[in-house]
Design a protein around this motif. Structure first.
Motif, PDB file in Angstrom:
ATOM      1  N   LEU A   1     -19.118  -5.159  -8.168  1.00 29.56           N
ATOM      2  CA  LEU A   1     -19.890  -4.419  -9.162  1.00 29.56           C
ATOM      3  C   LEU A   1     -19.392  -2.982  -9.287  1.00 29.56           C
ATOM      4  CD1 LEU A   1     -23.532  -5.692  -8.445  1.00 29.56           C
ATOM      5  CD2 LEU A   1     -21.960  -6.425 -10.255  1.00 29.56           C
ATOM      6  N   LEU A   2     -19.073  -2.352  -8.158  1.00 32.33           N
ATOM      7  CA  LEU A   2     -18.533  -0.988  -8.197  1.00 32.33           C
ATOM      8  C   LEU A   2     -17.157  -0.964  -8.860  1.00 32.33           C
ATOM      9  CD1 LEU A   2     -19.515   0.379  -4.654  1.00 32.33           C
ATOM     10  CD2 LEU A   2     -20.543   0.971  -6.866  1.00 32.33           C
ATOM     11  N   PHE A   3     -16.333  -1.956  -8.579  1.00 33.30           N
ATOM     12  CA  PHE A   3     -15.013  -2.071  -9.202  1.00 33.30           C
ATOM     13  C   PHE A   3     -15.159  -2.156 -10.716  1.00 33.30           C
ATOM     14  CE2 PHE A   3     -11.159  -3.983 -10.683  1.00 33.30           C
ATOM     15  CZ  PHE A   3     -10.171  -3.703  -9.749  1.00 33.30           C
ATOM     16  N   ILE A   4     -16.072  -3.006 -11.165  1.00 31.99           N
ATOM     17  CA  ILE A   4     -16.296  -3.199 -12.601  1.00 31.99           C
ATOM     18  C   ILE A   4     -16.810  -1.913 -13.241  1.00 31.99           C
ATOM     19  CG2 ILE A   4     -17.737  -4.404 -14.292  1.00 31.99           C
ATOM     20  CD1 ILE A   4     -17.632  -6.839 -12.332  1.00 31.99           C
ATOM     21  N   LEU A   5     -17.815  -1.310 -12.642  1.00 33.24           N
ATOM     22  CA  LEU A   5     -18.405  -0.100 -13.210  1.00 33.24           C
ATOM     23  C   LEU A   5     -17.399   1.041 -13.252  1.00 33.24           C
ATOM     24  CD1 LEU A   5     -21.956  -0.164 -11.560  1.00 33.24           C
ATOM     25  CD2 LEU A   5     -21.383  -0.628 -13.953  1.00 33.24           C
ATOM     26  N   PHE A   6     -16.559   1.151 -12.229  1.00 36.42           N
ATOM     27  CA  PHE A   6     -15.573   2.232 -12.183  1.00 36.42           C
ATOM     28  C   PHE A   6     -14.598   2.126 -13.346  1.00 36.42           C
ATOM     29  CE2 PHE A   6     -11.369   3.798 -10.837  1.00 36.42           C
ATOM     30  CZ  PHE A   6     -11.680   5.131 -10.635  1.00 36.42           C
ATOM     31  N   PHE A   7     -14.057   0.936 -13.595  1.00 30.58           N
ATOM     32  CA  PHE A   7     -13.050   0.822 -14.653  1.00 30.58           C
ATOM     33  C   PHE A   7     -13.681   0.782 -16.044  1.00 30.58           C
ATOM     34  CE2 PHE A   7     -10.302  -0.399 -11.097  1.00 30.58           C
ATOM     35  CZ  PHE A   7      -9.235   0.449 -11.367  1.00 30.58           C
ATOM     36  N   LEU A   8     -14.934   0.367 -16.157  1.00 30.53           N
ATOM     37  CA  LEU A   8     -15.626   0.523 -17.438  1.00 30.53           C
ATOM     38  C   LEU A   8     -15.838   2.006 -17.722  1.00 30.53           C
ATOM     39  CD1 LEU A   8     -18.346  -2.306 -17.413  1.00 30.53           C
ATOM     40  CD2 LEU A   8     -16.151  -2.276 -18.606  1.00 30.53           C
ATOM     41  N   PHE A   9     -16.195   2.747 -16.687  1.00 29.96           N
ATOM     42  CA  PHE A   9     -16.374   4.200 -16.842  1.00 29.96           C
ATOM     43  C   PHE A   9     -15.046   4.858 -17.228  1.00 29.96           C
ATOM     44  CE2 PHE A   9     -16.129   8.457 -14.946  1.00 29.96           C
ATOM     45  CZ  PHE A   9     -17.195   9.073 -15.570  1.00 29.96           C
ATOM     46  N   CYS A  10     -13.951   4.457 -16.567  1.00 32.33           N
ATOM     47  CA  CYS A  10     -12.632   5.026 -16.880  1.00 32.33           C
ATOM     48  C   CYS A  10     -12.248   4.726 -18.328  1.00 32.33           C
ATOM     49  CB  CYS A  10     -11.578   4.461 -15.931  1.00 32.33           C
ATOM     50  SG  CYS A  10     -11.705   5.063 -14.233  1.00 32.33           S
ATOM     51  N   THR A  11     -12.534   3.515 -18.771  1.00 30.90           N
ATOM     52  CA  THR A  11     -12.232   3.144 -20.159  1.00 30.90           C
ATOM     53  C   THR A  11     -13.012   4.011 -21.133  1.00 30.90           C
ATOM     54  OG1 THR A  11     -11.835   0.848 -19.498  1.00 30.90           O
ATOM     55  CG2 THR A  11     -12.243   1.261 -21.828  1.00 30.90           C
ATOM     56  N   LEU A  12     -14.292   4.168 -20.848  1.00 32.05           N
ATOM     57  CA  LEU A  12     -15.157   4.956 -21.729  1.00 32.05           C
ATOM     58  C   LEU A  12     -14.705   6.407 -21.790  1.00 32.05           C
ATOM     59  CD1 LEU A  12     -17.717   4.584 -23.458  1.00 32.05           C
ATOM     60  CD2 LEU A  12     -19.041   5.283 -21.458  1.00 32.05           C
ATOM     61  N   ARG A  13     -14.388   6.964 -20.631  1.00 35.86           N
ATOM     62  CA  ARG A  13     -13.974   8.367 -20.582  1.00 35.86           C
ATOM     63  C   ARG A  13     -12.617   8.580 -21.259  1.00 35.86           C
ATOM     64  NH1 ARG A  13     -18.384   8.974 -19.790  1.00 35.86           N
ATOM     65  NH2 ARG A  13     -18.000   9.717 -21.902  1.00 35.86           N
ATOM     66  N   TYR A  14     -11.701   7.637 -21.090  1.00 35.02           N
ATOM     67  CA  TYR A  14     -10.386   7.783 -21.717  1.00 35.02           C
ATOM     68  C   TYR A  14     -10.508   7.719 -23.241  1.00 35.02           C
ATOM     69  CZ  TYR A  14      -5.506   7.146 -22.911  1.00 35.02           C
ATOM     70  OH  TYR A  14      -4.263   7.296 -23.473  1.00 35.02           O
ATOM     71  N   LEU A  15     -11.279   6.769 -23.731  1.00 33.97           N
ATOM     72  CA  LEU A  15     -11.469   6.658 -25.174  1.00 33.97           C
ATOM     73  C   LEU A  15     -12.173   7.901 -25.728  1.00 33.97           C
ATOM     74  CD1 LEU A  15     -12.531   2.909 -25.404  1.00 33.97           C
ATOM     75  CD2 LEU A  15     -10.357   3.895 -26.116  1.00 33.97           C
ATOM     76  N   ASP A  16     -13.112   8.420 -24.964  1.00 34.44           N
ATOM     77  CA  ASP A  16     -13.823   9.613 -25.388  1.00 34.44           C
ATOM     78  C   ASP A  16     -12.876  10.813 -25.431  1.00 34.44           C
ATOM     79  OD1 ASP A  16     -16.366  10.879 -26.071  1.00 34.44           O
ATOM     80  OD2 ASP A  16     -16.143  11.953 -24.184  1.00 34.44           O
ATOM     81  N   SER A  17     -11.980  10.917 -24.461  1.00 31.95           N
ATOM     82  CA  SER A  17     -11.024  12.028 -24.441  1.00 31.95           C
ATOM     83  C   SER A  17     -10.048  11.923 -25.606  1.00 31.95           C
ATOM     84  CB  SER A  17     -10.263  12.043 -23.117  1.00 31.95           C
ATOM     85  OG  SER A  17      -9.399  10.922 -23.018  1.00 31.95           O
ATOM     86  N   LYS A  18      -9.684  10.724 -25.987  1.00 31.92           N
ATOM     87  CA  LYS A  18      -8.784  10.531 -27.131  1.00 31.92           C
ATOM     88  C   LYS A  18      -9.450  11.005 -28.416  1.00 31.92           C
ATOM     89  CE  LYS A  18      -5.324   8.513 -27.406  1.00 31.92           C
ATOM     90  NZ  LYS A  18      -3.931   8.977 -27.463  1.00 31.92           N
ATOM     91  N   LYS A  19     -10.746  10.763 -28.529  1.00 31.88           N
ATOM     92  CA  LYS A  19     -11.469  11.211 -29.719  1.00 31.88           C
ATOM     93  C   LYS A  19     -11.457  12.743 -29.812  1.00 31.88           C
ATOM     94  CE  LYS A  19     -15.387   9.139 -29.259  1.00 31.88           C
ATOM     95  NZ  LYS A  19     -16.773   8.719 -29.565  1.00 31.88           N
ATOM     96  N   TRP A  20     -11.689  13.381 -28.649  1.00 31.89           N
ATOM     97  CA  TRP A  20     -11.715  14.853 -28.660  1.00 31.89           C
ATOM     98  C   TRP A  20     -10.330  15.419 -28.980  1.00 31.89           C
ATOM     99  CZ3 TRP A  20     -15.734  17.860 -29.108  1.00 31.89           C
ATOM    100  CH2 TRP A  20     -16.982  17.393 -28.677  1.00 31.89           C
ATOM    101  N   ARG A  21      -9.269  14.782 -28.431  1.00 31.92           N
ATOM    102  CA  ARG A  21      -7.916  15.261 -28.710  1.00 31.92           C
ATOM    103  C   ARG A  21      -7.525  15.036 -30.162  1.00 31.92           C
ATOM    104  NH1 ARG A  21      -6.640  13.136 -23.458  1.00 31.92           N
ATOM    105  NH2 ARG A  21      -5.808  11.225 -24.386  1.00 31.92           N
ATOM    106  N   ALA A  22      -8.089  13.952 -30.754  1.00 33.86           N
ATOM    107  CA  ALA A  22      -7.789  13.687 -32.154  1.00 33.86           C
ATOM    108  C   ALA A  22      -8.473  14.714 -33.046  1.00 33.86           C
ATOM    109  CB  ALA A  22      -8.238  12.268 -32.510  1.00 33.86           C
TER     110      ALA A  22
END
Length: 256
Positions: free
Chosen positions: A235-256
């Motif tokens: 569960l921690l493994f899943i939550l960690f990489f879902l969080f990483c995905t969300l944060r990376y996509l969010d950072s791409k939006k800000w950079r765009a």
């Protein structure tokens, strides 16, 4: 969560309408069936030999000779197939230019990520359900331990969930699906083989490598041992990489 079901239904439809699902399902069920047949055949030969060896007869059971090995082979198939299933989740959206449109809809980013993730888990669970006749066949010819079977299925779903979360993170990094699949496979392989370091390390490092390895936790579940520590790890493994995905996509939006 607003928009979650819309994303979930759309992704499930895309999976079922594309050939990748049917190719992956055919390979997964075909190879799983072959390994199951092989394990049953080995068990049958050992049973004949046990008729003349009482000690060997005491060692025979479906769980150790058929159920656990079959699920173990399934994990190898998953290591190859799941990166192929997850590679398109965001890479295809980026390549086609629809990812920006997707995040401008009145849908929360978390709903998008969870919708794509859970739809992939659901589709894989449908594939895994195709192996249930194998276990029913065991019940027909013998008396398997359904506790071990149940914990093994739990382990397969948790392991698949972990693989898919990492595969989706890899897909969010690039618009090239092949690169996404390679990153996903390479990363998952590292989480797989890191457990091998346990054999030549000592002290705290041994414990760290054993805990990081995705397979050490699955081995417990496939042997019928449902430990909360193993479930929490996945569960921690899943939550960690879902969080990483969300944060990376969010950072791409800000950079765009």
């Amino acid at each position: 969560m607003k928009g979650f079901m819309a994303v979930f239904n759309k992704e499930v439809y895309v999976f079922l309408a594309s050939p990748i699902f049917y190719v992956c399902a055919f390979i997964f069920l075909g190879l799983s069936g072959y390994f199951f047949y092989s394990n049953v055949a080995i068990f049958a030969v050992a049973s004949f030999q046990a008729m003349q060896n009482p000690y060997l007869a005491q060692q025979l059971n479906f769980s150790n000779m058929v159920v656990s090995p079959t699920f173990g082979y399934m994990t190898i198939i998953m290591l190859i197939l799941i990166p192929l299933m997850a590679m398109r989740l965001f890479s295809e959206e980026k390549r086609s230019g629809t990812v920006e449109l997707l995040f401008t809809y009145p849908i929360r980013d978390m709903a998008v990520v969870l919708g794509k993730y859970l739809s992939t888990v659901f589709v894989f669970a449908v594939m895994v359900a195709g192996t249930l006749p194998f276990m029913l066949f065991l019940a027909h010819i013998g008396n398997p331990d359904w506790g071990v079977i149940g914990s093994s299925y739990l382990g397969i779903i948790l392991l698949a969930g972990a693989f898919i979360s990492f595969g989706m993170f890899a897909s969010s990094l690039t618009e090239n699906q092949i690169i996404s699949a390679v990153i996903s496979f390479g990363g998952l392989l590292m989480f797989w083989i890191v457990g091998w370091a346990v054999t030549f390390t000592e002290g705290w490092a041994k414990g760290v490598f054993d805990y990081i390895s995705v397979m050490s936790h699955f081995d417990n579940l496939s042997n019928g041992l449902v430990d909360s520590r193993d479930v929490i790890y996945y569960l921690l493994f899943i939550l960690f990489f879902l969080f990483c995905t969300l944060r990376y996509l969010d950072s791409k939006k800000w950079r765009a």
